[in-house]
Design an enzyme around this catalytic site. Structure first.
Site, PDB file in Angstrom:
ATOM      1  N   VAL A   1       0.849  -1.283   0.097  1.00  0.00           N
ATOM      2  CA  VAL A   1       0.014  -0.078  -0.140  1.00  0.00           C
ATOM      3  C   VAL A   1       0.970   1.324  -0.002  1.00  0.00           C
ATOM      4  O   VAL A   1       0.516   2.233  -0.870  1.00  0.00           O
ATOM      5  CB  VAL A   1      -1.261  -0.016   1.012  1.00  0.00           C
ATOM      6  CG1 VAL A   1      -1.886   1.471   1.343  1.00  0.00           C
ATOM      7  CG2 VAL A   1      -1.977  -1.149   1.203  1.00  0.00           C
TER       8      VAL A   1
ATOM      9  N   ARG B   1      11.431  -0.480   7.485  1.00  0.00           N
ATOM     10  CA  ARG B   1      12.252  -1.414   8.437  1.00  0.00           C
ATOM     11  C   ARG B   1      13.401  -1.817   7.851  1.00  0.00           C
ATOM     12  O   ARG B   1      14.594  -2.017   8.137  1.00  0.00           O
ATOM     13  CB  ARG B   1      11.396  -2.498   8.647  1.00  0.00           C
ATOM     14  CG  ARG B   1      10.512  -2.598   9.905  1.00  0.00           C
ATOM     15  CD  ARG B   1      10.065  -3.702  10.368  1.00  0.00           C
ATOM     16  NE  ARG B   1       8.988  -4.343   9.444  1.00  0.00           N
ATOM     17  CZ  ARG B   1       7.666  -4.515   9.598  1.00  0.00           C
ATOM     18  NH1 ARG B   1       7.094  -4.231  10.833  1.00  0.00           N
ATOM     19  NH2 ARG B   1       6.854  -5.010   8.728  1.00  0.00           N
TER      20      ARG B   1
ATOM     21  N   LYS C   1      -6.731  -0.983  10.658  1.00  0.00           N
ATOM     22  CA  LYS C   1      -8.186  -1.462  11.104  1.00  0.00           C
ATOM     23  C   LYS C   1      -7.844  -2.280  12.273  1.00  0.00           C
ATOM     24  O   LYS C   1      -8.525  -2.012  13.465  1.00  0.00           O
ATOM     25  CB  LYS C   1      -8.915  -2.578  10.218  1.00  0.00           C
ATOM     26  CG  LYS C   1      -8.008  -3.638   9.545  1.00  0.00           C
ATOM     27  CD  LYS C   1      -8.553  -4.537   8.649  1.00  0.00           C
ATOM     28  CE  LYS C   1      -7.537  -5.560   8.119  1.00  0.00           C
ATOM     29  NZ  LYS C   1      -6.499  -5.016   7.446  1.00  0.00           N
TER      30      LYS C   1
ATOM     31  N   GLU D   1     -10.334   6.140   6.235  1.00  0.00           N
ATOM     32  CA  GLU D   1     -11.377   5.473   5.079  1.00  0.00           C
ATOM     33  C   GLU D   1     -10.793   4.073   4.724  1.00  0.00           C
ATOM     34  O   GLU D   1     -11.554   2.967   4.389  1.00  0.00           O
ATOM     35  CB  GLU D   1     -11.249   6.359   3.776  1.00  0.00           C
ATOM     36  CG  GLU D   1     -12.374   5.874   2.888  1.00  0.00           C
ATOM     37  CD  GLU D   1     -13.700   5.870   3.334  1.00  0.00           C
ATOM     38  OE1 GLU D   1     -14.250   4.787   3.374  1.00  0.00           O
ATOM     39  OE2 GLU D   1     -14.461   6.991   3.407  1.00  0.00           O
TER      40      GLU D   1
ATOM     41  N   VAL E   1     -11.437   0.105   6.353  1.00  0.00           N
ATOM     42  CA  VAL E   1     -12.637  -0.653   5.949  1.00  0.00           C
ATOM     43  C   VAL E   1     -12.978  -0.660   4.595  1.00  0.00           C
ATOM     44  O   VAL E   1     -13.207   0.446   4.048  1.00  0.00           O
ATOM     45  CB  VAL E   1     -13.655  -0.408   6.795  1.00  0.00           C
ATOM     46  CG1 VAL E   1     -15.097  -1.050   6.518  1.00  0.00           C
ATOM     47  CG2 VAL E   1     -13.404  -0.039   8.162  1.00  0.00           C
TER      48      VAL E   1
ATOM     49  N   GLY F   1     -11.267  -1.117   1.601  1.00  0.00           N
ATOM     50  CA  GLY F   1     -10.529  -0.825   0.519  1.00  0.00           C
ATOM     51  C   GLY F   1     -10.799   0.484   0.134  1.00  0.00           C
ATOM     52  O   GLY F   1     -10.936   1.564   0.356  1.00  0.00           O
TER      53      GLY F   1
ATOM     54  N   GLY G   1      -2.908 -14.749  -5.060  1.00  0.00           N
ATOM     55  CA  GLY G   1      -2.349 -13.849  -4.202  1.00  0.00           C
ATOM     56  C   GLY G   1      -3.502 -12.927  -3.341  1.00  0.00           C
ATOM     57  O   GLY G   1      -3.271 -12.007  -2.713  1.00  0.00           O
TER      58      GLY G   1
ATOM     59  N   LYS H   1     -13.101  -4.748  11.200  1.00  0.00           N
ATOM     60  CA  LYS H   1     -13.853  -3.774  10.541  1.00  0.00           C
ATOM     61  C   LYS H   1     -15.200  -3.545  10.917  1.00  0.00           C
ATOM     62  O   LYS H   1     -15.597  -2.277  10.950  1.00  0.00           O
ATOM     63  CB  LYS H   1     -13.928  -4.263   9.032  1.00  0.00           C
ATOM     64  CG  LYS H   1     -12.507  -4.320   8.334  1.00  0.00           C
ATOM     65  CD  LYS H   1     -12.440  -4.969   6.994  1.00  0.00           C
ATOM     66  CE  LYS H   1     -11.253  -5.015   6.391  1.00  0.00           C
ATOM     67  NZ  LYS H   1     -11.147  -6.033   5.179  1.00  0.00           N
TER      68      LYS H   1
END
Length: 430
Positions: A17, A48, A107, A131, A134, A136, A189, A207
């Site tokens: 993301v 990281r 979430k 937003e 929950v 996507g 995936g 959620k």
């Protein structure tokens, strides 16, 4: 007039993301500036593993010290896409302490600690937007807490986990077993190497807790949400559902009690009629059905996960938060004025589909029916099939309290003529 000094953004996390957020911020920089009224600049990226190659991101922006990035004094907005509880929680509090508004997709953290995060944001006069936490890319949180702010929401029912919907859809459409459908989801995936959070309902429950708080203006935590996974759903369950004109979905269901004095929040597999809009939600898509007093029934539908869809929701929040910064204002915060208690699962009222393995001999049906009657659960339909001394008995009930149904099942298991309770499935959406 466009402000020339850019608003500076710290990106905390740069996985699937986060990398999409960085890419879109770069490629759509002019459009974002025009929509906000000022340029937005990616001022630092906390990760990281700094040695990993991140295409399109200036290596000079990469740091392993997220706390120092937030404390350096020139950051306007932090985007948290790390996930999990720590260090995300500590970093968000650090952001608020240094005058930084936050956009989060976390979430799990919001479901567990949302009240404290909202309190910290309010105390600092800053924004907390989420937003992307929950469903996507689906615009859901903001419509519920802004567009429907003048209405009264009574029920929310939705498919909020794409992995489980893909698995159940494949079981329904191809006749595949659970493991076969899970293997396909993993290969494509859609499922993680460890799918527990999805298939056992933890992801959907987090959620659900967030949505319950928004829908009913009350505080709901992950622990308040009743949860059942979908690993026990079988081909036989789908066959029974089809005979009833239904399919099976893993649903998050949030309801206001009839007297308005409490709410319930639950996640579990359920049969829903093929005529219901949620029944047609296929593959890894999400959809949420909202029932409000004035607006009536609304459905929100779209891709519920993935890097680009989730990044879309994050950037929508970024635009809103940056506009608020320029206006020296904040958007809506937590609304928990009702302080409604979250009731236990035993208070839920719905219909049930129960499949029993029984002895194939006279009097069994009467004995089973008596057990249901003794616990105050009314039977709607019964279907029985028998062969070679064994039989299956499928009972569909009228609406009953979950506690009454649980008592019925316990009593059925003690009958000598009942060899096993093969399946219990709630029936929703009628």
């Amino acid at each position: 007039m466009m402000r020339t000094r850019p608003l500076k953004v710290a990106l905390l996390g740069c996985g699937v993301v986060g990398s999409e957020v960085a890419r879109i911020m770069t490629t759509h920089a002019e459009d974002l500036a025009a929509r906000i009224g000022a340029p937005v600049e990616l001022a630092g990226v906390a990760v990281r593993r700094p040695s990993k190659v991140r295409e399109g991101i200036d290596p000079a922006l990469v740091t392993t010290d997220a706390t120092a990035l937030l404390k350096r004094g020139d950051i306007d907005v932090a985007i948290e896409v790390i996930g999990g509880i720590e260090p995300a929680r500590a970093l968000i509090h650090t952001a608020f302490e240094h005058g930084i508004s936050v956009v989060s997709a976390n979430k799990a953290l919001l479901a567990q600690d949302g009240a404290a995060l909202h309190a910290a944001a309010d105390a600092a006069g800053l924004d907390l937007y989420y937003e992307a936490a929950v469903a996507g890319a689906i615009p859901l949180v903001r419509p519920m807490r802004e567009s429907l702010a003048g209405d009264k929401i009574n029920r929310v029912m939705g498919i909020v986990n794409g992995t489980t919907n893909f698995i159940l859809d494949k079981m329904d459409s191809t006749g595949a077993g659970y493991q076969e459908a899970l293997d396909e989801a993993t290969a494509l995936g859609y499922a993680e190497a460890d799918p527990t959070a999805d298939v056992e309902g933890y992801d959907a429950a987090a959620k659900a807790a967030i949505l319950a708080g928004i829908a009913f203006h009350t505080r709901a935590r992950l622990d308040d949400v009743y949860r059942e996974g979908m690993t026990e759903v079988s081909a036989a369950d789908f066959a029974s559902a089809k005979r009833m004109g239904c399919t099976i979905k893993l649903l998050a269901i949030l309801e206001r009690a009839a007297d308005g004095q409490s709410v319930t929040a639950r996640v579990h597999p359920a049969m829903i009629p093929l005529s219901h809009p949620l029944a047609s939600v296929r593959e890894a898509y999400n959809a949420v059905f909202v029932e409000a007093e004035a607006a009536g029934r609304l459905m929100f539908y779209g891709p519920g996960a993935g890097g680009a869809p989730t990044a879309s929701a994050v950037l929508g929040d970024l635009v809103a938060v940056c506009r608020n910064k320029l206006a020296e204002a904040t958007g809506p915060g937590e609304s928990a004025y009702t302080q409604l208690p979250v009731s236990t699962m035993g208070d839920v009222v719905t219909r049930y589909h129960i499949s029993l393995d029984v002895a194939d001999k006279p009097g069994v049906l009467a004995q089973v029916a008596t057990t249901f009657a003794e616990h105050g659960v009314s039977i709607d339909t019964v279907r029985q099939q028998g062969k070679d001394g064994e039989a299956s008995l499928v009972v569909v009930t009228h609406r009953a309290h979950d506690a009454a149904l649980s008592g019925t099942v316990e009593a059925l298991r003690k009958l000598d003529t009942v060899r096993g309770v093969a399946s219990i499935m709630r029936v929703e959406g009628e």
